[in-house]
Structures are given as structure tokens and as C-alpha cells.
Scaffold this motif. Structure first.
Motif, mmCIF file in Angstrom:
data_model
loop_
_atom_site.group_PDB
_atom_site.id
_atom_site.type_symbol
_atom_site.label_atom_id
_atom_site.label_comp_id
_atom_site.label_asym_id
_atom_site.label_seq_id
_atom_site.Cartn_x
_atom_site.Cartn_y
_atom_site.Cartn_z
ATOM 1 N N THR A 164 0.857 -1.180 0.000
ATOM 2 C CA THR A 164 0.000 0.000 0.000
ATOM 3 C C THR A 164 0.894 1.231 0.000
ATOM 4 O O THR A 164 2.116 1.116 0.034
ATOM 5 N N ASN A 165 0.283 2.400 -0.011
ATOM 6 C CA ASN A 165 1.052 3.645 -0.044
ATOM 7 C C ASN A 165 1.614 3.992 1.324
ATOM 8 O O ASN A 165 1.162 4.898 1.998
ATOM 9 N N ASN A 166 2.618 3.257 1.739
ATOM 10 C CA ASN A 166 3.353 3.551 2.956
ATOM 11 C C ASN A 166 4.816 3.688 2.543
ATOM 12 O O ASN A 166 5.520 2.692 2.403
ATOM 13 N N PRO A 167 5.291 4.920 2.317
ATOM 14 C CA PRO A 167 6.618 5.111 1.726
ATOM 15 C C PRO A 167 7.800 4.760 2.630
ATOM 16 O O PRO A 167 8.934 4.832 2.188
ATOM 17 N N THR A 168 7.555 4.352 3.867
ATOM 18 C CA THR A 168 8.669 4.048 4.756
ATOM 19 C C THR A 168 8.818 2.561 5.043
ATOM 20 O O THR A 168 9.801 2.157 5.639
ATOM 21 N N ALA A 169 7.872 1.742 4.634
ATOM 22 C CA ALA A 169 7.921 0.316 4.945
ATOM 23 C C ALA A 169 8.593 -0.460 3.828
ATOM 24 O O ALA A 169 8.212 -0.360 2.666
ATOM 25 N N ILE A 170 9.608 -1.240 4.181
ATOM 26 C CA ILE A 170 10.242 -2.118 3.207
ATOM 27 C C ILE A 170 9.380 -3.367 3.089
ATOM 28 O O ILE A 170 9.029 -3.998 4.089
ATOM 29 N N HIS A 171 9.026 -3.717 1.870
ATOM 30 C CA HIS A 171 8.177 -4.877 1.627
ATOM 31 C C HIS A 171 8.991 -6.156 1.463
ATOM 32 O O HIS A 171 8.576 -7.215 1.920
ATOM 33 N N VAL A 172 10.135 -6.044 0.776
ATOM 34 C CA VAL A 172 10.935 -7.211 0.445
ATOM 35 C C VAL A 172 12.394 -6.941 0.810
ATOM 36 O O VAL A 172 12.930 -5.879 0.483
ATOM 37 N N LYS A 173 13.023 -7.923 1.493
ATOM 38 C CA LYS A 173 14.454 -7.858 1.768
ATOM 39 C C LYS A 173 15.169 -8.805 0.816
ATOM 40 O O LYS A 173 14.784 -9.968 0.687
ATOM 41 N N ILE A 174 16.185 -8.283 0.154
ATOM 42 C CA ILE A 174 17.044 -9.121 -0.686
ATOM 43 C C ILE A 174 18.413 -9.175 -0.021
ATOM 44 O O ILE A 174 19.026 -8.132 0.238
ATOM 45 N N PHE A 175 18.864 -10.392 0.264
ATOM 46 C CA PHE A 175 20.154 -10.605 0.919
ATOM 47 C C PHE A 175 21.177 -11.025 -0.134
ATOM 48 O O PHE A 175 20.914 -11.877 -0.967
ATOM 49 N N HIS A 176 22.332 -10.388 -0.085
ATOM 50 C CA HIS A 176 23.405 -10.707 -1.042
ATOM 51 C C HIS A 176 24.748 -10.614 -0.353
ATOM 52 O O HIS A 176 24.890 -10.147 0.742
#
Length: 176
Positions: A164-176
Motif C-alpha cells: 500500500t502507499n506507505n513510503p517508509t515500509a520495506i516490503h521485500v528484503k534481498i540478501f546478497h
């Protein structure tokens, strides 16, 4: 008799201005973007920069390179997170994530390490206002990728499965 033209003018004036609509300005009407954070695989709480990142949509072969809209420019080093658009006319959006991107754009040659990643979701609509109408929200977010030994992406974690329109929440973490 002399009052009739005056009354008619006042009546026309009132009818003219009463038919005007209120100026509605849409401020909150943007369809949300998927926010992806890049983290260190060794210390999963620390952001890890992604050198020379290029993201290409596999659906229309376009590059995501607008620094203001997506939080990074093409082949830049991304410090922590990016914003990417998901399709509203389909329930799957596919991207190429290319690290250490280099090559000749005119010849369509790419020498970086490429991982393909698809996001699947269901679409939902939310009424914002009369001026904005509806915006799309993405529910039941999931990822699909083929894993190989050459992948630079080691693990993916979905933190928020509703976009949704929440500009501060990370939806997906990509680990590398």
C-alpha cells in the motif's frame, strides 16, 4: 417592469456560479511502489550497497532508471533500497536485477551478473477520493525465482505481503 431585467441578470448570475464544481486536487492518488531493501547475507540487520545496479522490466524490456521515481539511477551503486512499479493489468511482474552492470547499450550486451525475479500478487482497489478515484493495492505478495550457483541474490524475505502507499515500509528484503 424595470426590475425584470435586473432580476433576470441576478438569476443568471446565481445559476452560472452555482453550477461550478469544487476544485478537487488529487494528492494521495498514486498507486504504490514495491520497496526493496538490500541487506548483507552475513549480518541480516545491516544494509549492504549494491554496486552498479541495473533493473530491467522483462514485461516490456524497459530500464528503471529514474532516480526520483525509483530511488536509483541506472548502473548506480544503491546504498539501501529501491522502489519498483508492479503491473496493474496482470498479477505477475518480472524483472532482471543486474549487479556490476556494464556493457554496450546499443548492442544490448550485458556483462553483469543477472538474476531474474518475478513478483506475484492479487490486485485490490481502494477508493481514495472523488478527485483521485481508485488506486491499486497489491495483496498476497510472493516471489518466484530460479536459483543457481552464480546468483548474486542469496535469499529473499517478504516483510509485508500487502503493498500500500506507505513510503517508509520495506516490503521485500534481498540478501546478497
Amino acid at each position: 417592469m424595470k426590475r425584470a431585467p435586473l432580476v433576470l441578470i441576478i438569476l443568471l448570475f446565481l445559476i452560472n456560479f452555482s453550477s461550478c464544481e469544487k476544485d478537487d486536487i488529487c494528492v494521495d492518488g498514486d498507486t504504490p511502489l514495491l520497496i526493496i531493501g538490500f541487506y548483507d547475507i552475513e549480518d541480516t540487520t545491516v544494509f549492504k550497497p549494491v554496486p552498479l545496479l541495473r533493473v530491467r522490466s522483462l514485461d516490456n524490456q524497459s530500464l528503471l532508471n529514474d532516480n526520483i521515481a525509483f530511488g536509483f539511477s541506472d548502473r548506480s551503486t544503491v546504498a539501501d533500497s529501491i522502489f519498483i512499479p508492479l503491473r496493474i493489468d496482470n498479477t505477475t511482474t518480472a524483472f532482471e536485477f543486474i549487479i556490476n552492470s556494464a556493457g554496450d547499450d546499443t548492442m544490448m550486451e550485458e556483462t553483469g551478473n543477472t538474476d531474474n525475479l518475478s513478483f506475484t500478487y492479487s490486485l485490490g482497489e481502494q477508493f481514495v477520493s472523488r478527485a483521485c478515484g481508485f488506486v491499486a493495492n497489491y495483496n498476497e505478495l510472493d516471489t518466484i525465482r530460479t536459483v543457481s550457483a552464480e546468483d548474486w541474490i542469496r535469499r529473499i524475505t517478504i516483510l509485508e505481503n500487502t503493498v500500500t502507499n506507505n513510503p517508509t515500509a520495506i516490503h521485500v528484503k534481498i540478501f546478497h
